[in-house]
Design an enzyme around this catalytic site. Sequence first.
Site, PDB file in Angstrom:
ATOM      1  N   ALA A 184       6.664  -1.297  38.381  1.00  0.00           N
ATOM      2  CA  ALA A 184       7.110  -0.293  39.354  1.00  0.00           C
ATOM      3  C   ALA A 184       6.887   1.145  38.909  1.00  0.00           C
ATOM      4  CB  ALA A 184       8.578  -0.512  39.688  1.00  0.00           C
TER       5      ALA A 184
ATOM      6  N   GLY B  66       4.031   2.052  37.477  1.00  0.00           N
ATOM      7  CA  GLY B  66       2.576   2.234  37.415  1.00  0.00           C
ATOM      8  C   GLY B  66       2.027   2.978  38.621  1.00  0.00           C
TER       9      GLY B  66
ATOM     10  N   GLN C 210       8.468 -14.786  35.074  1.00  0.00           N
ATOM     11  CA  GLN C 210       8.843 -14.195  36.358  1.00  0.00           C
ATOM     12  C   GLN C 210       8.962 -15.274  37.440  1.00  0.00           C
ATOM     13  OE1 GLN C 210       6.348 -10.748  37.115  1.00  0.00           O
ATOM     14  NE2 GLN C 210       7.237  -9.633  35.398  1.00  0.00           N
TER      15      GLN C 210
ATOM     16  N   ASN D 163      -3.705  -8.894  37.641  1.00  0.00           N
ATOM     17  CA  ASN D 163      -4.814  -9.832  37.387  1.00  0.00           C
ATOM     18  C   ASN D 163      -4.657 -10.627  36.100  1.00  0.00           C
ATOM     19  OD1 ASN D 163      -6.505  -9.488  39.633  1.00  0.00           O
ATOM     20  ND2 ASN D 163      -6.926  -7.400  38.923  1.00  0.00           N
TER      21      ASN D 163
ATOM     22  N   ASP E 296     -10.452  -6.745  48.497  1.00  0.00           N
ATOM     23  CA  ASP E 296     -11.851  -7.193  48.608  1.00  0.00           C
ATOM     24  C   ASP E 296     -12.268  -7.272  50.078  1.00  0.00           C
ATOM     25  OD1 ASP E 296     -11.987  -7.628  45.746  1.00  0.00           O
ATOM     26  OD2 ASP E 296     -10.752  -9.392  46.079  1.00  0.00           O
TER      27      ASP E 296
ATOM     28  N   HIS F 105     -10.291 -13.591  43.044  1.00  0.00           N
ATOM     29  CA  HIS F 105     -10.438 -12.141  42.964  1.00  0.00           C
ATOM     30  C   HIS F 105     -11.140 -11.819  41.638  1.00  0.00           C
ATOM     31  CE1 HIS F 105      -9.719  -7.900  43.350  1.00  0.00           C
ATOM     32  NE2 HIS F 105      -9.109  -7.875  42.180  1.00  0.00           N
TER      33      HIS F 105
END
Lengths: 434, 434
Positions: free
Chosen positions: A96, A98, A196, A215, A243, A271
């Site tokens: 949060a 970032g 998480q 990622n 994308d 991705h």
Amino acid sequence: MQLNLQKNVGLAQKQATAPSPAFNVRGNAMRSKLPVQVASKAASAKKAPIARAVAEAEDKASKQFGVFRLSYDVNNEDKEMMKNWKKTINVAVTGASGTIANHLLFMLASGEVYGKDQPIALQLLGSERSYEALEGVAMELEDSLYPLLREVSIGIDPYEIFAGADWALMVGAQPRGPGMERSDLIQKNGQIFQVQGRALNEVADRNCKVIVVGNPCCTNALIAMENAPNLPRKNFHALTRLDENRAKSQLALKAGKFYTSVSRVAVWGNHSTTQVPDFLNAKIGGLPAMNVIRDNQWFKEHFTPKVAMRGGALIKKWGRSSAASTAVSVADSIRSLITPTPPGDCFSSGVISDGNLYGIQEGLNFSFPCRSKGDGDYEICNDFIIDDWLRMKIKAAEDELIQERDCVSHLIGREGGACAIGPNTPDTSVPGEN
Amino acid sequence: MQLNLQKNVGLAQKQATAPSPAFNVRGNAMRSKLPVQVASKAASAKKAPIARAVAEAEDKASKQFGVFRLSYDVNNEDKEMMKNWKKTINVAVTGASGTIANHLLFMLASGEVYGKDQPIALQLLGSERSYEALEGVAMELEDSLYPLLREVSIGIDPYEIFAGADWALMVGAQPRGPGMERSDLIQKNGQIFQVQGRALNEVADRNCKVIVVGNPCCTNALIAMENAPNLPRKNFHALTRLDENRAKSQLALKAGKFYTSVSRVAVWGNHSTTQVPDFLNAKIGGLPAMNVIRDNQWFKEHFTPKVAMRGGALIKKWGRSSAASTAVSVADSIRSLITPTPPGDCFSSGVISDGNLYGIQEGLNFSFPCRSKGDGDYEICNDFIIDDWLRMKIKAAEDELIQERDCVSHLIGREGGACAIGPNTPDTSVPGEN
């Protein structure tokens, strides 16, 4: 459960007072849902005793930040403004402090994502190192005076921050350090998403929608999902919408049309640079894209790498990765789930491959074209044409995702092959995002 | 003028085709306004021959970025979506590759500022050094697929970027380098705003609204205004809305109410530490703030410095200055001018003091409580109570702004006193913004 709640004066008082509109509550009077739900969730969760969930709900309240920490009297507020509001939803955001989140949080708080009648509570997860930055973010949210932003809590414990979450936007991930192998990156992030996922399993709303941005997002989403057996498997998404958006803007550019005329663009697979932006089914101005552009070589040799390398091209220009457009694509992903998909259109999302009709191995998080009735749920579109070329590209993406899954078998309680990703495996990370 | 336009094939063609809805135009079919307006503006501007404005309009088209550079066929687009749209407006943004703009541009493009029926063209001003970053910003805007964002042009020449601007959001300014005196900073920025003011004077829409964010914003706005005699003096604003928003959140926090209950908070004077957030006239839940908080000492000794020092406190936490909430306050400032101010409320803006009823010297850019009918115009509120304390504080702000103006006399064609700001003058820059 009654007993537990009655023991807890704070919660009991909230419950007792919730139906009346004229008193002080923490949050707003329309919001009596959290404590009750957390408790009932806990009862259904295997590892979370009710007492813990109740304690967490209490604890959560104490972590409310700044002006959001206050009890406030809704009588002071404009009833006209609030009268058609829905119940507050809890939106947890990781990473949060970032730059992606810094864009996303203000989009969420403004009401442009969930709607102008949807009050929200932001629950922000940071790290010990970033805790002060997280306070800074909360201060800026305070100073932005967004009417729909009813609560902001910050913390570093996912069990606290995910409590009662209706949405979990998992933006945070371990970045790839200098000299770090891709397999190490997958492992490191895998551990984060295991923790998480377990936290979501224990404390999140039982129908929590999860969107993984960090990622490798498809495999991270798979790990979180496999560690949260009490949440619906189909609720876990990996972000491939950026994308899709990039593919649309490239199709528009090539066709000499504005991007609003481009629809039905699926991104298949991972991705990563093996991603498959689908030009076969894409439409431009309602016509097949291939009838508009009429340049097969461009589609096959230029379009796909251009989309996959867009992040890298942007970094070269901008000197940093594409935070704002990534945040926009997260917002788009949310909106696609809560508004009906236009007829004939689709949106791309990395979702569990269970039961898909395209022959993709089950048990993978794989990006498919999806449709939604706007109820938060979705289905995989079943009417996409797959030709030999598309099948070959999709197969390569599938192979890659199986390989990634094999490397995290131990994190998802699965008997799997050995990790075959080594120093000599081609690096398919999307440039600028590894 | 006719002659000039007819000479110009590109423009003549645009004009000829503009009334018909079904052809390729650069931009969208609803937008026939720019070339015509630029030309007529140029006719009224003293220094801009028509040929130049026309050349600029042509040139501007050639600077359109990426997908926005294309002619596109509006027939391909959803007519339902566009049928109630207004005419496209041109919004010029300076400092466009910086962090404040990076938030602001996406807010503007999303439609949440000017409205969901208001298509916009973004005209982005950067510097030679930041040109590539500017391309990166434009690429991210492309990839965000905002339907209302119809054009994006980028450049480093204000005469090009301000052409036809309906709004100029002047975010860019020279930051204060190490060891730089405040008087040097005022000079350096003064020169930038002199150039930019002249450019606005020549090429912007004759009713262009200007909001100056770059500091020292009040004096910068004054310089731009004095160098743009062909634009209405009252159209020049300096951003004090962030101070107002911060004041509201602090009042809410102290009162134990949610910030939506706080209204009628004026910020008087300069955007510096001499700023005067007005608690005397402020209301909380419809009651005078001083009747709700009942702590005069807090108001006088803690509230004002807390608001002024908020930026510094945030930098300490967050490690960088408050870009997102600054962008929000710019968006708020715009919305305050295009939506009617609620009865009894106000918004703060640094505006020309000409004709004010509070006894502030004329010819200053000074922050006042303002009201708008929502037509882009405003008036200074005349019903604010000024007590001795408030008068004393406002006087100090006025003295400071006179002092700043004296330091830029040569930039605004004014006989003024000598610059009295020296190394020993107390530094009143807002922390984190100098």
